[in-house]
Motif scaffolding. Structure first.
Motif, PDB file in Angstrom:
ATOM      1  N   ASP A 148       0.869  -1.171   0.000  1.00  0.00           N
ATOM      2  CA  ASP A 148       0.000   0.000   0.000  1.00  0.00           C
ATOM      3  C   ASP A 148       0.904   1.217   0.000  1.00  0.00           C
ATOM      4  O   ASP A 148       1.572   1.514   0.988  1.00  0.00           O
ATOM      5  CB  ASP A 148      -0.909  -0.005   1.230  1.00  0.00           C
ATOM      6  CG  ASP A 148      -1.862   1.178   1.264  1.00  0.00           C
ATOM      7  OD1 ASP A 148      -1.736   2.095   0.419  1.00  0.00           O
ATOM      8  OD2 ASP A 148      -2.734   1.192   2.138  1.00  0.00           O
ATOM      9  N   GLU A 149       0.940   1.919  -1.124  1.00  0.00           N
ATOM     10  CA  GLU A 149       1.804   3.101  -1.266  1.00  0.00           C
ATOM     11  C   GLU A 149       1.143   4.387  -0.768  1.00  0.00           C
ATOM     12  O   GLU A 149       1.718   5.459  -0.878  1.00  0.00           O
ATOM     13  CB  GLU A 149       2.185   3.290  -2.736  1.00  0.00           C
ATOM     14  CG  GLU A 149       2.928   2.123  -3.330  1.00  0.00           C
ATOM     15  CD  GLU A 149       3.071   2.241  -4.845  1.00  0.00           C
ATOM     16  OE1 GLU A 149       4.195   2.044  -5.331  1.00  0.00           O
ATOM     17  OE2 GLU A 149       2.069   2.526  -5.518  1.00  0.00           O
ATOM     18  N   THR A 150      -0.063   4.280  -0.211  1.00  0.00           N
ATOM     19  CA  THR A 150      -0.811   5.464   0.198  1.00  0.00           C
ATOM     20  C   THR A 150      -0.033   6.385   1.135  1.00  0.00           C
ATOM     21  O   THR A 150      -0.056   7.606   0.951  1.00  0.00           O
ATOM     22  CB  THR A 150      -2.158   5.058   0.843  1.00  0.00           C
ATOM     23  OG1 THR A 150      -2.859   4.228  -0.080  1.00  0.00           O
ATOM     24  CG2 THR A 150      -3.006   6.259   1.164  1.00  0.00           C
TER      25      THR A 150
ATOM     26  N   LEU B 212       7.777  -9.428   6.645  1.00  0.00           N
ATOM     27  CA  LEU B 212       6.865  -9.809   7.725  1.00  0.00           C
ATOM     28  C   LEU B 212       6.234  -8.588   8.383  1.00  0.00           C
ATOM     29  O   LEU B 212       5.134  -8.677   8.920  1.00  0.00           O
ATOM     30  CB  LEU B 212       7.609 -10.619   8.791  1.00  0.00           C
ATOM     31  CG  LEU B 212       8.102 -11.988   8.369  1.00  0.00           C
ATOM     32  CD1 LEU B 212       8.861 -12.634   9.512  1.00  0.00           C
ATOM     33  CD2 LEU B 212       6.956 -12.864   7.917  1.00  0.00           C
ATOM     34  N   ASN B 213       6.930  -7.456   8.347  1.00  0.00           N
ATOM     35  CA  ASN B 213       6.429  -6.317   9.115  1.00  0.00           C
ATOM     36  C   ASN B 213       6.752  -4.964   8.491  1.00  0.00           C
ATOM     37  O   ASN B 213       7.113  -4.026   9.190  1.00  0.00           O
ATOM     38  CB  ASN B 213       6.962  -6.378  10.540  1.00  0.00           C
ATOM     39  CG  ASN B 213       8.470  -6.289  10.600  1.00  0.00           C
ATOM     40  OD1 ASN B 213       9.130  -6.241   9.570  1.00  0.00           O
ATOM     41  ND2 ASN B 213       9.019  -6.258  11.791  1.00  0.00           N
ATOM     42  N   ASP B 214       6.584  -4.828   7.191  1.00  0.00           N
ATOM     43  CA  ASP B 214       6.771  -3.530   6.544  1.00  0.00           C
ATOM     44  C   ASP B 214       5.426  -2.793   6.593  1.00  0.00           C
ATOM     45  O   ASP B 214       4.729  -2.630   5.595  1.00  0.00           O
ATOM     46  CB  ASP B 214       7.247  -3.715   5.103  1.00  0.00           C
ATOM     47  CG  ASP B 214       7.596  -2.407   4.430  1.00  0.00           C
ATOM     48  OD1 ASP B 214       7.460  -1.340   5.063  1.00  0.00           O
ATOM     49  OD2 ASP B 214       7.991  -2.437   3.249  1.00  0.00           O
ATOM     50  N   TRP B 215       5.056  -2.398   7.806  1.00  0.00           N
ATOM     51  CA  TRP B 215       3.745  -1.802   8.052  1.00  0.00           C
ATOM     52  C   TRP B 215       3.542  -0.530   7.243  1.00  0.00           C
ATOM     53  O   TRP B 215       2.447  -0.273   6.744  1.00  0.00           O
ATOM     54  CB  TRP B 215       3.582  -1.497   9.543  1.00  0.00           C
ATOM     55  CG  TRP B 215       3.652  -2.726  10.383  1.00  0.00           C
ATOM     56  CD1 TRP B 215       4.753  -3.195  11.043  1.00  0.00           C
ATOM     57  CD2 TRP B 215       2.608  -3.673  10.622  1.00  0.00           C
ATOM     58  NE1 TRP B 215       4.447  -4.374  11.688  1.00  0.00           N
ATOM     59  CE2 TRP B 215       3.129  -4.689  11.452  1.00  0.00           C
ATOM     60  CE3 TRP B 215       1.280  -3.756  10.224  1.00  0.00           C
ATOM     61  CZ2 TRP B 215       2.382  -5.756  11.892  1.00  0.00           C
ATOM     62  CZ3 TRP B 215       0.525  -4.828  10.664  1.00  0.00           C
ATOM     63  CH2 TRP B 215       1.077  -5.809  11.483  1.00  0.00           C
ATOM     64  N   GLU B 216       4.577   0.281   7.104  1.00  0.00           N
ATOM     65  CA  GLU B 216       4.445   1.562   6.400  1.00  0.00           C
ATOM     66  C   GLU B 216       4.016   1.360   4.951  1.00  0.00           C
ATOM     67  O   GLU B 216       3.304   2.188   4.392  1.00  0.00           O
ATOM     68  CB  GLU B 216       5.770   2.329   6.453  1.00  0.00           C
ATOM     69  CG  GLU B 216       5.692   3.676   5.792  1.00  0.00           C
ATOM     70  CD  GLU B 216       6.991   4.456   5.879  1.00  0.00           C
ATOM     71  OE1 GLU B 216       6.948   5.655   5.607  1.00  0.00           O
ATOM     72  OE2 GLU B 216       8.029   3.867   6.221  1.00  0.00           O
ATOM     73  N   ASN B 217       4.440   0.265   4.338  1.00  0.00           N
ATOM     74  CA  ASN B 217       4.108   0.006   2.943  1.00  0.00           C
ATOM     75  C   ASN B 217       3.023  -1.057   2.785  1.00  0.00           C
ATOM     76  O   ASN B 217       2.812  -1.572   1.696  1.00  0.00           O
ATOM     77  CB  ASN B 217       5.361  -0.399   2.166  1.00  0.00           C
ATOM     78  CG  ASN B 217       6.320   0.758   2.044  1.00  0.00           C
ATOM     79  OD1 ASN B 217       5.948   1.831   1.597  1.00  0.00           O
ATOM     80  ND2 ASN B 217       7.550   0.555   2.469  1.00  0.00           N
TER      81      ASN B 217
END
Length: 136
Positions: free
Chosen positions: A45-47, A89-94
């Motif tokens: 998600d690039e938002t 596993l955890n690139d929450w920002e993207n």
């Protein structure tokens, strides 16, 4: 074969991404003389970075991820070295993650366990635990 372009709202269906990945694994294997380890897409998600111009994955859930895991397993079992790996596993920002969260819980980990885990009585897994969010 490329993934279909996003629709007018920037949405990319997760099943399309998973299908394109499976096709790409096979195409690369035919063209190259090396072991390809299939990677399980975790979505994106690039938002946060691009705002309204962003592309993002929709329809990612346990069922679609489970099918993607089965495709990776099927591909891997036909290779000399039987491996598959996950994306972040955890690139929450993207928006690229598998770690448990409030929306999906442990669904993605459960899909991995169901496909790649030990079957039968030996399958005893640790209990799924995570801190509960404090309600305000």
């Amino acid at each position: 074969q490329p993934v279909k372009k996003p629709d007018d709202f920037g949405r990319l269906p997760y099943p399309d991404i998973a299908d394109a990945s499976r096709k790409r694994w096979n195409d690369i294997r035919k063209m190259q003389n090396f072991q390809l380890i299939p990677t399980l897409s975790c979505g994106f998600d690039e938002t946060p970075a691009l705002g309204v111009a962003a592309g993002f994955v929709v329809n990612r859930n346990k069922d679609t991820f489970y099918k993607h895991c089965k495709d990776a397993q099927s591909y891997s079992l036909r290779q000399p070295v039987k491996l598959a790996m996950t994306g972040p596993l955890n690139d929450w920002e993207n928006g690229s993650f598998l770690e448990p969260d409030e929306q999906y819980g442990f669904d993605f980990y459960e899909a991995i366990r169901e496909v790649f885990g030990v079957k039968g009585e030996a399958r005893k897994m640790p209990e799924n635990l995570f801190p509960l969010m404090q309600k305000k």
